[in-house]
Motif scaffolding. Structure first.
Motif, PDB file in Angstrom:
ATOM      1  N   ILE A  61     -72.254  51.045  46.558  1.00 46.68           N
ATOM      2  CA  ILE A  61     -71.414  51.350  45.398  1.00 46.68           C
ATOM      3  C   ILE A  61     -70.021  51.701  45.892  1.00 46.68           C
ATOM      4  O   ILE A  61     -69.866  52.554  46.766  1.00 46.68           O
ATOM      5  CB  ILE A  61     -71.961  52.570  44.615  1.00 46.68           C
ATOM      6  CG1 ILE A  61     -73.457  52.446  44.328  1.00 46.68           C
ATOM      7  CG2 ILE A  61     -71.145  52.797  43.340  1.00 46.68           C
ATOM      8  CD1 ILE A  61     -73.821  51.511  43.230  1.00 46.68           C
ATOM      9  N   VAL A  62     -69.010  51.029  45.340  1.00 48.88           N
ATOM     10  CA  VAL A  62     -67.620  51.295  45.721  1.00 48.88           C
ATOM     11  C   VAL A  62     -66.883  51.854  44.511  1.00 48.88           C
ATOM     12  O   VAL A  62     -66.882  51.241  43.449  1.00 48.88           O
ATOM     13  CB  VAL A  62     -66.924  50.014  46.212  1.00 48.88           C
ATOM     14  CG1 VAL A  62     -65.445  50.264  46.491  1.00 48.88           C
ATOM     15  CG2 VAL A  62     -67.618  49.463  47.452  1.00 48.88           C
ATOM     16  N   LEU A  63     -66.275  53.029  44.663  1.00 49.22           N
ATOM     17  CA  LEU A  63     -65.517  53.652  43.584  1.00 49.22           C
ATOM     18  C   LEU A  63     -64.024  53.479  43.843  1.00 49.22           C
ATOM     19  O   LEU A  63     -63.553  53.740  44.955  1.00 49.22           O
ATOM     20  CB  LEU A  63     -65.867  55.149  43.531  1.00 49.22           C
ATOM     21  CG  LEU A  63     -65.954  55.776  42.135  1.00 49.22           C
ATOM     22  CD1 LEU A  63     -66.993  55.047  41.291  1.00 49.22           C
ATOM     23  CD2 LEU A  63     -66.292  57.256  42.231  1.00 49.22           C
ATOM     24  N   ILE A  64     -63.307  53.018  42.828  1.00 46.20           N
ATOM     25  CA  ILE A  64     -61.860  52.817  42.992  1.00 46.20           C
ATOM     26  C   ILE A  64     -61.111  53.392  41.797  1.00 46.20           C
ATOM     27  O   ILE A  64     -61.687  53.561  40.719  1.00 46.20           O
ATOM     28  CB  ILE A  64     -61.508  51.311  43.124  1.00 46.20           C
ATOM     29  CG1 ILE A  64     -61.972  50.533  41.877  1.00 46.20           C
ATOM     30  CG2 ILE A  64     -62.130  50.712  44.372  1.00 46.20           C
ATOM     31  CD1 ILE A  64     -61.438  49.123  41.818  1.00 46.20           C
ATOM     32  N   PRO A  65     -59.827  53.715  41.990  1.00 45.78           N
ATOM     33  CA  PRO A  65     -59.000  54.132  40.845  1.00 45.78           C
ATOM     34  C   PRO A  65     -58.652  52.917  39.991  1.00 45.78           C
ATOM     35  O   PRO A  65     -58.445  51.825  40.526  1.00 45.78           O
ATOM     36  CB  PRO A  65     -57.736  54.695  41.497  1.00 45.78           C
ATOM     37  CG  PRO A  65     -57.805  54.382  42.949  1.00 45.78           C
ATOM     38  CD  PRO A  65     -59.075  53.675  43.251  1.00 45.78           C
ATOM     39  N   ASN A  66     -58.596  53.096  38.675  1.00 43.26           N
ATOM     40  CA  ASN A  66     -58.335  51.984  37.753  1.00 43.26           C
ATOM     41  C   ASN A  66     -56.840  51.744  37.569  1.00 43.26           C
ATOM     42  O   ASN A  66     -56.328  51.737  36.457  1.00 43.26           O
ATOM     43  CB  ASN A  66     -58.996  52.269  36.401  1.00 43.26           C
ATOM     44  CG  ASN A  66     -58.868  51.091  35.453  1.00 43.26           C
ATOM     45  OD1 ASN A  66     -58.780  49.958  35.901  1.00 43.26           O
ATOM     46  ND2 ASN A  66     -58.857  51.359  34.169  1.00 43.26           N
ATOM     47  N   ASN A  67     -56.108  51.599  38.681  1.00 40.28           N
ATOM     48  CA  ASN A  67     -54.692  51.225  38.549  1.00 40.28           C
ATOM     49  C   ASN A  67     -54.376  50.213  39.636  1.00 40.28           C
ATOM     50  O   ASN A  67     -54.809  50.351  40.775  1.00 40.28           O
ATOM     51  CB  ASN A  67     -53.788  52.458  38.656  1.00 40.28           C
ATOM     52  CG  ASN A  67     -54.025  53.231  39.934  1.00 40.28           C
ATOM     53  OD1 ASN A  67     -54.837  52.838  40.771  1.00 40.28           O
ATOM     54  ND2 ASN A  67     -53.335  54.332  40.100  1.00 40.28           N
ATOM     55  N   ASN A  68     -53.622  49.227  39.256  1.00 40.87           N
ATOM     56  CA  ASN A  68     -53.254  48.200  40.236  1.00 40.87           C
ATOM     57  C   ASN A  68     -54.445  47.657  41.002  1.00 40.87           C
ATOM     58  O   ASN A  68     -54.415  47.581  42.222  1.00 40.87           O
ATOM     59  CB  ASN A  68     -52.268  48.756  41.265  1.00 40.87           C
ATOM     60  CG  ASN A  68     -50.975  49.185  40.620  1.00 40.87           C
ATOM     61  OD1 ASN A  68     -50.444  48.467  39.787  1.00 40.87           O
ATOM     62  ND2 ASN A  68     -50.487  50.352  40.987  1.00 40.87           N
ATOM     63  N   ILE A  69     -55.534  47.304  40.312  1.00 38.73           N
ATOM     64  CA  ILE A  69     -56.678  46.749  41.021  1.00 38.73           C
ATOM     65  C   ILE A  69     -56.294  45.384  41.590  1.00 38.73           C
ATOM     66  O   ILE A  69     -55.941  44.479  40.843  1.00 38.73           O
ATOM     67  CB  ILE A  69     -57.902  46.607  40.106  1.00 38.73           C
ATOM     68  CG1 ILE A  69     -58.385  48.006  39.697  1.00 38.73           C
ATOM     69  CG2 ILE A  69     -59.010  45.847  40.801  1.00 38.73           C
ATOM     70  CD1 ILE A  69     -59.532  47.987  38.722  1.00 38.73           C
ATOM     71  N   ALA A  70     -56.325  45.270  42.895  1.00 36.67           N
ATOM     72  CA  ALA A  70     -56.028  43.997  43.542  1.00 36.67           C
ATOM     73  C   ALA A  70     -57.353  43.316  43.849  1.00 36.67           C
ATOM     74  O   ALA A  70     -58.034  43.663  44.805  1.00 36.67           O
ATOM     75  CB  ALA A  70     -55.229  44.221  44.816  1.00 36.67           C
ATOM     76  N   LEU A  71     -57.721  42.350  42.993  1.00 37.43           N
ATOM     77  CA  LEU A  71     -59.035  41.720  43.134  1.00 37.43           C
ATOM     78  C   LEU A  71     -59.178  41.067  44.510  1.00 37.43           C
ATOM     79  O   LEU A  71     -60.261  41.025  45.085  1.00 37.43           O
ATOM     80  CB  LEU A  71     -59.241  40.686  42.022  1.00 37.43           C
ATOM     81  CG  LEU A  71     -60.694  40.320  41.704  1.00 37.43           C
ATOM     82  CD1 LEU A  71     -61.536  41.556  41.435  1.00 37.43           C
ATOM     83  CD2 LEU A  71     -60.767  39.384  40.502  1.00 37.43           C
ATOM     84  N   GLY A  72     -58.069  40.597  45.060  1.00 35.20           N
ATOM     85  CA  GLY A  72     -58.100  39.979  46.388  1.00 35.20           C
ATOM     86  C   GLY A  72     -58.646  40.921  47.436  1.00 35.20           C
ATOM     87  O   GLY A  72     -59.428  40.529  48.299  1.00 35.20           O
TER      88      GLY A  72
END
Lengths: 356, 356
Positions: free
Chosen positions: A103-114
């Motif tokens: 499971i990877v948690l990230i902030p929901n801003n500027n998500i760089a799908l790359g």
């Protein structure tokens, strides 16, 4: 004989016991490349430890294989981290190999799908929260403290254990410790790990000396140099864009104990070094990696080195990790000409004149 | 002891003499990874030769180091190729290392700067012609025949010499030749090189047997399978999108002499294999690489293998070489939730249910 990976190769120096699975993607065993052209220019004996040739393209694999193997040993079925970059890719790859969930948690801003695509290809489940990175890490710590889910961010102590093997390899490849080890500093775990590795191998009688550890933060994220956390760190070298390093104290200790220093380089110096190592040595590394080489140029200009010293620069990740920077850096359209021998020869002459 | 690269390691088996510079970026020495999860599923002893861990991210480095070293030996100052992909990156990297100029010729249609950026970072000069790829190659041949510029496309015979070292490594890593060697087929140079390498090592007494060579073209570019050139080859696996393979005859000979075959796989089979090796073994390879694994699945379904046979799949390039395919493949937006422990735990439960 087939290389068996870090846990098998260095088991006597690692927290590996009879219950620890010898998980591997054949991480480690990365090249120590002699920088022939830059050595001559700088009057040094310069090497690159090219960590971009680890399986997921960065040094993170060394720590992650150890952390995930210990998670397996403890019977964990799921690992978790907060990360938008190299850590998530490494976690996802070893989880896939081990048959664990990631499971990877990230902030929901500027998500760089790359940047996330690599972790997702390996099967990681990504969750974005309405909050910043620090909050994501906080939630990961809360959840992993209460549930049977293993935290694999750098606060997991097994990460440093795995990472220290890079110092073992440098000693084996050189036949001794270098005079100076130059390394990018972001979260500051890697400089701490190398120093631990160098000390352990010296204690084990595998080296007679220790290197001076010189670490380089990016100017826009130089918390340690400034002596205070940076609230909004900013640098082109995203892998070291960290305002409050987790391993701050051990990094400072490594620099002090070894007679080295924590210094900084500008984005301009980083990008110059990034282009230089590609164009002069044929090595493509991600911008954060170039901080070590930029730092060596900076120290050289300050008269830091004795002539002919052996210096190893750690190149932490492969240039292919950040294709957008490469595109921006080279952003000139190719010369377009007619499909004739003459037209192409004229274009070659023109290009050669430009580069004089 | 520091690994010294292919030319030093295998000099007795290569066209290396006292005047040949031992150029290296520490290419080769790539992992042979045991595919534990897929071996169990398929009832085979399956390995991946992970060529994506060469310095520029593909197997092309093996042939290019040999070709560029011979160019240096001959006093050439400039190398040239027609290529939009892995060949141009390898040529540019070794030219940079060797201090030579590198000219890359491409067709002026659908220029993907992302694919060229790697070659350009290493300092290659790119020229686009108003003509197709075949015309670009023709011009490269004309120019290099008349001027002191060295052709490094695959018609350069030293390329195959360097590439055959991968077969040497497979034998050394396994302690013997595998029963079957599965490999993607595009320009068909690599299957020819492996077969040459296996035969030479057997003659040298380093192996007792030879593998059956099974090569896989992409369905939309299956010139050899069809027995005629494909005028407009099309496949998601761009590195093998070739309609008229340069090494056609030697590839057919390798399959026939070894008791193997040239077969094909569909784009769908390629993409399934691409995802499978990442999600089940933690190995990220470019789509063309997955053709070898897709081919093994196809042959398995046809009852081709004897139980427990040792099969080595060549994974020719790193997945990071083609980030756009990775993004397309995973193209689902991350789940977005509130920044609370409860919300994240609920999201984890939801994702786990989805993947059942």
């Amino acid at each position: 004989m087939r290389y068996q990976g870090l846990l098998q190769t260095y088991r006597e120096h690692l927290p590996v016991n009879e219950n620890t699975p010898l998980l591997t993607l054949h991480e480690g065993n990365t090249p120590l490349v002699h920088a022939e052209n830059l050595s001559e220019e700088l009057g040094l004996n310069l090497y690159f430890k090219y960590e971009g040739l680890n399986p997921t393209g960065s040094f993170k694999d060394r720590g992650m294989v150890m952390a995930v193997a210990k998670a397996m040993e403890e019977g964990s079925r799921t690992i978790m981290c907060a990360s938008t970059g190299n850590t998530s890719a490494a976690a996802a790859a070893y989880a896939a190999r081990a048959g664990l969930n990631c499971i990877v948690l990230i902030p929901n801003n500027n998500i760089a799908l790359g940047k996330l695509a690599q972790a997702m290809i390996y099967g990681a489940k990504v969750i974005a929260i309405n909050g910043n990175f620090d909050r994501a890490l906080e939630i990961v710590r809360e959840i992993t403290a209460k549930h049977p889910i293993t935290l694999v961010n750098s606060v997991n102590p097994f990460r440093i254990e795995g990472q220290k093997t890079a110092a073992f390899e440098v000693i084996e490849q050189l036949g001794q410790a270098p005079d100076v080890l130059a390394i990018p500093v972001g979260n500051a775990g890697n400089i701490s790990a190398y120093w631990k590795g160098f000390k352990e191998y010296k204690e084990a009688g595998k080296a007679n000396s220790l290197p001076r550890m010189v670490g380089f933060e990016a100017e826009g994220a130089m918390a340690i140099v400034k002596g205070e956390p940076i609230l909004e760190p900013e640098t082109v070298a995203t892998a070291i864009r960290i305002g409050n390093p987790a391993s701050w104290k051990t990094a400072v200790a490594a620099a002090e104990e070894s007679g080295g220093q924590i210094n900084y380089v500008t984005d301009e110096e980083i990008l110059t070094a990034y282009r230089t190592i590609a164009a002069r040595e044929g090595i493509f590394a991600e911008p954060a990696s170039a901080a070590s080489v930029a730092g060596v140029y900076k120290l050289k200009s300050e008269g830091y080195f004795k002539g002919g010293e052996t210096v190893v620069c750690v190149l932490t990740g492969h240039g292919l990790k950040d294709p957008n920077i490469a595109i921006k850096t080279v952003a000139t359209e190719p010369l377009v000409v007619e499909d004739s021998e003459e037209a192409v020869m004229a274009a070659i002459a023109q290009l050669e004149q430009q580069s004089v």
